[in-house]
Design a protein around this motif. Sequence first.
Motif, PDB file in Angstrom:
ATOM      1  N   SER A  33       0.833  -1.203   0.000  1.00  0.00           N
ATOM      2  CA  SER A  33       0.000   0.000   0.000  1.00  0.00           C
ATOM      3  C   SER A  33       0.868   1.254   0.000  1.00  0.00           C
ATOM      4  O   SER A  33       1.963   1.264   0.554  1.00  0.00           O
ATOM      5  N   ASP A  34       0.400   2.276  -0.627  1.00  0.00           N
ATOM      6  CA  ASP A  34       1.033   3.585  -0.815  1.00  0.00           C
ATOM      7  C   ASP A  34       2.485   3.540  -1.306  1.00  0.00           C
ATOM      8  O   ASP A  34       3.294   4.390  -0.980  1.00  0.00           O
ATOM      9  N   VAL A  35       2.815   2.541  -2.142  1.00  0.00           N
ATOM     10  CA  VAL A  35       4.103   2.508  -2.830  1.00  0.00           C
ATOM     11  C   VAL A  35       3.835   2.821  -4.295  1.00  0.00           C
ATOM     12  O   VAL A  35       3.161   2.056  -4.978  1.00  0.00           O
ATOM     13  N   PRO A  36       4.314   3.956  -4.797  1.00  0.00           N
ATOM     14  CA  PRO A  36       4.072   4.328  -6.193  1.00  0.00           C
ATOM     15  C   PRO A  36       4.614   3.284  -7.164  1.00  0.00           C
ATOM     16  O   PRO A  36       5.663   2.681  -6.925  1.00  0.00           O
ATOM     17  N   SER A  37       3.922   3.062  -8.253  1.00  0.00           N
ATOM     18  CA  SER A  37       4.317   2.045  -9.230  1.00  0.00           C
ATOM     19  C   SER A  37       5.565   2.427 -10.009  1.00  0.00           C
ATOM     20  O   SER A  37       6.219   1.565 -10.580  1.00  0.00           O
ATOM     21  N   GLU A  38       5.922   3.711 -10.045  1.00  0.00           N
ATOM     22  CA  GLU A  38       7.100   4.134 -10.819  1.00  0.00           C
ATOM     23  C   GLU A  38       8.429   3.784 -10.157  1.00  0.00           C
ATOM     24  O   GLU A  38       9.482   3.941 -10.745  1.00  0.00           O
ATOM     25  N   GLY A  39       8.408   3.299  -8.926  1.00  0.00           N
ATOM     26  CA  GLY A  39       9.634   2.874  -8.260  1.00  0.00           C
ATOM     27  C   GLY A  39      10.400   4.017  -7.632  1.00  0.00           C
ATOM     28  O   GLY A  39       9.868   5.098  -7.392  1.00  0.00           O
ATOM     29  N   GLU A  40      11.661   3.750  -7.371  1.00  0.00           N
ATOM     30  CA  GLU A  40      12.569   4.685  -6.710  1.00  0.00           C
ATOM     31  C   GLU A  40      12.016   5.180  -5.372  1.00  0.00           C
ATOM     32  O   GLU A  40      12.076   6.349  -5.052  1.00  0.00           O
ATOM     33  N   THR A  41      11.506   4.241  -4.594  1.00  0.00           N
ATOM     34  CA  THR A  41      10.949   4.578  -3.282  1.00  0.00           C
ATOM     35  C   THR A  41      11.686   3.891  -2.140  1.00  0.00           C
ATOM     36  O   THR A  41      11.586   4.330  -0.999  1.00  0.00           O
ATOM     37  N   HIS A  42      12.410   2.824  -2.432  1.00  0.00           N
ATOM     38  CA  HIS A  42      13.131   2.045  -1.428  1.00  0.00           C
ATOM     39  C   HIS A  42      14.577   1.868  -1.888  1.00  0.00           C
ATOM     40  O   HIS A  42      14.820   1.340  -2.967  1.00  0.00           O
ATOM     41  N   PHE A  43      15.517   2.315  -1.067  1.00  0.00           N
ATOM     42  CA  PHE A  43      16.924   2.255  -1.448  1.00  0.00           C
ATOM     43  C   PHE A  43      17.777   1.613  -0.368  1.00  0.00           C
ATOM     44  O   PHE A  43      17.520   1.775   0.822  1.00  0.00           O
ATOM     45  N   LEU A  44      18.825   0.921  -0.815  1.00  0.00           N
ATOM     46  CA  LEU A  44      19.894   0.447   0.048  1.00  0.00           C
ATOM     47  C   LEU A  44      21.120   1.277  -0.318  1.00  0.00           C
ATOM     48  O   LEU A  44      21.506   1.344  -1.491  1.00  0.00           O
ATOM     49  N   ILE A  45      21.711   1.931   0.676  1.00  0.00           N
ATOM     50  CA  ILE A  45      22.887   2.763   0.449  1.00  0.00           C
ATOM     51  C   ILE A  45      24.043   2.206   1.268  1.00  0.00           C
ATOM     52  O   ILE A  45      23.952   2.066   2.486  1.00  0.00           O
ATOM     53  N   LYS A  46      25.133   1.881   0.576  1.00  0.00           N
ATOM     54  CA  LYS A  46      26.381   1.467   1.219  1.00  0.00           C
ATOM     55  C   LYS A  46      27.389   2.572   0.941  1.00  0.00           C
ATOM     56  O   LYS A  46      27.694   2.854  -0.220  1.00  0.00           O
ATOM     57  N   LEU A  47      27.867   3.183   2.004  1.00  0.00           N
ATOM     58  CA  LEU A  47      28.739   4.347   1.865  1.00  0.00           C
ATOM     59  C   LEU A  47      29.906   4.245   2.841  1.00  0.00           C
ATOM     60  O   LEU A  47      29.708   4.015   4.035  1.00  0.00           O
ATOM     61  N   LYS A  48      31.116   4.390   2.312  1.00  0.00           N
ATOM     62  CA  LYS A  48      32.325   4.413   3.142  1.00  0.00           C
ATOM     63  C   LYS A  48      32.984   5.761   2.931  1.00  0.00           C
ATOM     64  O   LYS A  48      33.223   6.169   1.788  1.00  0.00           O
ATOM     65  N   SER A  49      33.255   6.466   4.036  1.00  0.00           N
ATOM     66  CA  SER A  49      33.788   7.818   3.936  1.00  0.00           C
ATOM     67  C   SER A  49      34.657   8.168   5.139  1.00  0.00           C
ATOM     68  O   SER A  49      34.327   7.813   6.271  1.00  0.00           O
ATOM     69  N   ALA A  50      35.723   8.912   4.883  1.00  0.00           N
ATOM     70  CA  ALA A  50      36.564   9.420   5.969  1.00  0.00           C
ATOM     71  C   ALA A  50      35.821  10.468   6.789  1.00  0.00           C
ATOM     72  O   ALA A  50      36.163  10.702   7.950  1.00  0.00           O
ATOM     73  N   VAL A  51      34.789  11.064   6.223  1.00  0.00           N
ATOM     74  CA  VAL A  51      33.970  12.040   6.957  1.00  0.00           C
ATOM     75  C   VAL A  51      33.372  11.384   8.204  1.00  0.00           C
ATOM     76  O   VAL A  51      33.143  12.048   9.217  1.00  0.00           O
ATOM     77  N   PHE A  52      33.158  10.082   8.150  1.00  0.00           N
ATOM     78  CA  PHE A  52      32.548   9.350   9.263  1.00  0.00           C
ATOM     79  C   PHE A  52      33.558   8.935  10.346  1.00  0.00           C
ATOM     80  O   PHE A  52      33.166   8.353  11.358  1.00  0.00           O
TER      81      PHE A  52
END
Length: 89
Positions: A33-52
């Motif tokens: 329910s309430d997930v648009p059919s066009e996608g781009e609503t759920h993401f997995l982000i893996k990020l490695k950074s010296a800022v962290f």
Amino acid sequence: MYYHNKIEKKLKENFQPISLEIKDQSHLHAGHSDVPSEGETHFLIKLKSAVFDKMTRLERQRAVLSVLDEEIKTHIHAISLKLKDSSDM
């Protein structure tokens, strides 16, 4: 790929990643329910950074979510984060 590209641009600008992987996982939630059919609503982000490097896990998450605040408020339903500092393998 509109939101994917916006996310990638913002993360690169703010965190100068050592590595960055963004996966659109919207297809795994099709029909919910309430997930648009066009996608781009759920993401997995893996990020490695010296800022962290001197941030706690919670501080890292807050920093990323703050950068993506506009996208979260307007379109993105869920984001899974795997955030590492420069010393993490």
